[in-house]
Write a protein that holds these residues in place. Structure first.
Motif, PDB file in Angstrom:
ATOM      1  N   GLN A 166       0.828  -1.202   0.000  1.00  0.00           N
ATOM      2  CA  GLN A 166       0.000   0.000   0.000  1.00  0.00           C
ATOM      3  C   GLN A 166       0.866   1.257   0.000  1.00  0.00           C
ATOM      4  N   LYS A 167       1.954   1.220   0.745  1.00  0.00           N
ATOM      5  CA  LYS A 167       2.846   2.374   0.809  1.00  0.00           C
ATOM      6  C   LYS A 167       3.357   2.754  -0.571  1.00  0.00           C
ATOM      7  N   LYS A 168       3.788   1.766  -1.351  1.00  0.00           N
ATOM      8  CA  LYS A 168       4.304   2.030  -2.691  1.00  0.00           C
ATOM      9  C   LYS A 168       3.228   2.619  -3.598  1.00  0.00           C
ATOM     10  N   VAL A 169       2.012   2.069  -3.505  1.00  0.00           N
ATOM     11  CA  VAL A 169       0.906   2.565  -4.326  1.00  0.00           C
ATOM     12  C   VAL A 169       0.605   4.013  -3.982  1.00  0.00           C
ATOM     13  N   LEU A 170       0.524   4.323  -2.691  1.00  0.00           N
ATOM     14  CA  LEU A 170       0.176   5.668  -2.257  1.00  0.00           C
ATOM     15  C   LEU A 170       1.255   6.682  -2.625  1.00  0.00           C
ATOM     16  N   GLN A 171       2.502   6.256  -2.582  1.00  0.00           N
ATOM     17  CA  GLN A 171       3.580   7.153  -3.005  1.00  0.00           C
ATOM     18  C   GLN A 171       3.489   7.455  -4.493  1.00  0.00           C
ATOM     19  N   LYS A 172       3.102   6.467  -5.274  1.00  0.00           N
ATOM     20  CA  LYS A 172       2.998   6.649  -6.720  1.00  0.00           C
ATOM     21  C   LYS A 172       1.859   7.596  -7.104  1.00  0.00           C
ATOM     22  N   VAL A 173       0.794   7.657  -6.271  1.00  0.00           N
ATOM     23  CA  VAL A 173      -0.328   8.538  -6.606  1.00  0.00           C
ATOM     24  C   VAL A 173      -0.188   9.919  -5.980  1.00  0.00           C
ATOM     25  N   GLY A 174       0.962  10.174  -5.316  1.00  0.00           N
ATOM     26  CA  GLY A 174       1.224  11.533  -4.861  1.00  0.00           C
ATOM     27  C   GLY A 174       1.386  11.770  -3.381  1.00  0.00           C
ATOM     28  N   ALA A 175       1.247  10.748  -2.541  1.00  0.00           N
ATOM     29  CA  ALA A 175       1.428  10.948  -1.103  1.00  0.00           C
ATOM     30  C   ALA A 175       2.855  11.410  -0.827  1.00  0.00           C
ATOM     31  N   ASP A 176       2.987  12.464  -0.033  1.00  0.00           N
ATOM     32  CA  ASP A 176       4.314  12.991   0.281  1.00  0.00           C
ATOM     33  C   ASP A 176       4.991  12.178   1.387  1.00  0.00           C
ATOM     34  N   PHE A 177       4.191  11.626   2.269  1.00  0.00           N
ATOM     35  CA  PHE A 177       4.736  10.839   3.370  1.00  0.00           C
ATOM     36  C   PHE A 177       3.719   9.768   3.743  1.00  0.00           C
ATOM     37  N   VAL A 178       4.177   8.520   3.849  1.00  0.00           N
ATOM     38  CA  VAL A 178       3.286   7.403   4.181  1.00  0.00           C
ATOM     39  C   VAL A 178       3.750   6.773   5.489  1.00  0.00           C
ATOM     40  N   VAL A 179       2.832   6.617   6.425  1.00  0.00           N
ATOM     41  CA  VAL A 179       3.166   6.008   7.714  1.00  0.00           C
ATOM     42  C   VAL A 179       2.497   4.640   7.824  1.00  0.00           C
ATOM     43  N   LEU A 180       3.194   3.734   8.492  1.00  0.00           N
ATOM     44  CA  LEU A 180       2.659   2.397   8.757  1.00  0.00           C
ATOM     45  C   LEU A 180       2.650   2.195  10.270  1.00  0.00           C
ATOM     46  N   PRO A 181       1.681   2.757  10.976  1.00  0.00           N
ATOM     47  CA  PRO A 181       1.698   2.728  12.443  1.00  0.00           C
ATOM     48  C   PRO A 181       1.694   1.335  13.053  1.00  0.00           C
ATOM     49  N   GLU A 182       0.948   0.393  12.441  1.00  0.00           N
ATOM     50  CA  GLU A 182       0.910  -0.959  12.996  1.00  0.00           C
ATOM     51  C   GLU A 182       2.273  -1.629  12.885  1.00  0.00           C
ATOM     52  N   LYS A 183       2.919  -1.490  11.721  1.00  0.00           N
ATOM     53  CA  LYS A 183       4.237  -2.096  11.526  1.00  0.00           C
ATOM     54  C   LYS A 183       5.274  -1.464  12.447  1.00  0.00           C
ATOM     55  N   GLU A 184       5.239  -0.135  12.532  1.00  0.00           N
ATOM     56  CA  GLU A 184       6.211   0.568  13.356  1.00  0.00           C
ATOM     57  C   GLU A 184       6.029   0.228  14.833  1.00  0.00           C
ATOM     58  N   SER A 185       4.779   0.122  15.281  1.00  0.00           N
ATOM     59  CA  SER A 185       4.515  -0.228  16.678  1.00  0.00           C
ATOM     60  C   SER A 185       4.956  -1.661  16.966  1.00  0.00           C
ATOM     61  N   GLY A 186       4.718  -2.558  16.008  1.00  0.00           N
ATOM     62  CA  GLY A 186       5.116  -3.947  16.183  1.00  0.00           C
ATOM     63  C   GLY A 186       6.620  -4.098  16.274  1.00  0.00           C
ATOM     64  N   THR A 187       7.338  -3.394  15.401  1.00  0.00           N
ATOM     65  CA  THR A 187       8.795  -3.446  15.424  1.00  0.00           C
ATOM     66  C   THR A 187       9.339  -2.912  16.741  1.00  0.00           C
ATOM     67  N   LYS A 188       8.773  -1.797  17.169  1.00  0.00           N
ATOM     68  CA  LYS A 188       9.194  -1.180  18.427  1.00  0.00           C
ATOM     69  C   LYS A 188       8.958  -2.123  19.608  1.00  0.00           C
ATOM     70  N   LEU A 189       7.791  -2.744  19.652  1.00  0.00           N
ATOM     71  CA  LEU A 189       7.467  -3.658  20.742  1.00  0.00           C
ATOM     72  C   LEU A 189       8.378  -4.880  20.733  1.00  0.00           C
ATOM     73  N   ALA A 190       8.641  -5.422  19.543  1.00  0.00           N
ATOM     74  CA  ALA A 190       9.494  -6.601  19.428  1.00  0.00           C
ATOM     75  C   ALA A 190      10.887  -6.328  19.974  1.00  0.00           C
ATOM     76  N   TYR A 191      11.444  -5.167  19.637  1.00  0.00           N
ATOM     77  CA  TYR A 191      12.781  -4.834  20.111  1.00  0.00           C
ATOM     78  C   TYR A 191      12.805  -4.606  21.623  1.00  0.00           C
ATOM     79  N   THR A 192      11.820  -3.898  22.152  1.00  0.00           N
ATOM     80  CA  THR A 192      11.829  -3.611  23.584  1.00  0.00           C
ATOM     81  C   THR A 192      11.619  -4.873  24.419  1.00  0.00           C
ATOM     82  N   LEU A 193      10.905  -5.854  23.874  1.00  0.00           N
ATOM     83  CA  LEU A 193      10.668  -7.096  24.613  1.00  0.00           C
ATOM     84  C   LEU A 193      11.836  -8.067  24.513  1.00  0.00           C
ATOM     85  N   SER A 194      12.543  -8.030  23.400  1.00  0.00           N
ATOM     86  CA  SER A 194      13.582  -9.041  23.164  1.00  0.00           C
ATOM     87  C   SER A 194      14.984  -8.598  23.535  1.00  0.00           C
TER      88      SER A 194
END
Length: 208
Positions: A96-124
């Motif tokens: 979805q990020k790639k599609v949205l960038q192609k149609v003109g989005a200046d910045f795309v956020v993935l809050p679920e992915k970013e939160s998951g990565t953050k949680l994984a690192y803090t727990l492990s």
């Protein structure tokens, strides 16, 4: 995500405008009406409604649709056509990020992915309190001072050369962070540090 953006803009005294796509949740619009400059409930996929709402006066638009890629794409296109300088869009995955960038989005956020990565690192990771990776090769982390560092200074530890990280800030007794300006300040047990460096170096420092 949208509510947090509105709340932050209000706290920072920035111009805030809220436009809700789903007319069935007017109560949410009413709830923020007193803290934003203009709150409107309507169809964000309708260009005429967007023009009538005065959205062209905004410098930035944040689009936070859930599970509706087609409408997100349409709204993104409309925002750019209406001359919005910066369009920030929420996505659920890299495709979805790639599609949205192609149609003109200046910045795309993935809050679920970013939160998951953050949680994984803090727990492990040992002593990891918080984690942020702006890119694949670089990260900023909040950690508890390693036991081997207690009572020693940055100069004694030669942190940058031995550990390949930079210490940005240290927390005082009230957990308020300040820049670490004195390389001869000794680290205390259990105090919090903010460090920056490549992911491998931070992982090595905070590894199990």
């Amino acid at each position: 995500l949208a509510e947090e953006v509105v709340n932050l803009c209000e706290r920072e005294n920035d111009f805030s405008f809220s436009y809700q796509l789903d007319g069935t949740i007017e109560d949410k619009i009413d709830a923020i009406a007193d803290v934003v400059t203009n709150a409107v409930c309507g169809d964000a996929t309708n260009e005429a409604e967007l023009r009538a709402s005065g959205i062209k006066n905004c410098d930035c638009a944040v689009i936070c649709m859930e599970n509706n890629l087609s409408e997100t794409i349409l709204i993104t296109l409309l925002m750019k056509e209406l001359g919005i300088k910066k369009v920030v869009v929420r996505a659920t995955d890299e495709r979805q990020k790639k599609v949205l960038q192609k149609v003109g989005a200046d910045f795309v956020v993935l809050p679920e992915k970013e939160s998951g990565t953050k949680l994984a690192y803090t727990l492990s990771r040992r002593g990891m309190v918080d984690y942020f990776a702006p890119s694949e090769g670089f990260a900023i982390a909040e950690i508890v001072t390693p036991k081997a560092w207690v009572g020693k200074t940055v100069t004694e530890l030669d942190v940058r050369r031995k550990y390949n990280v930079n210490i940005i800030a240290v927390a005082d007794s009230e957990d308020e962070f300040t820049l670490l300006a004195d390389p001869n300040r000794a680290f205390c047990e259990n105090e919090l540090l903010v460090i920056a460096g490549n992911n491998a170096a931070i992982s090595k420092l905070t590894g199990k």
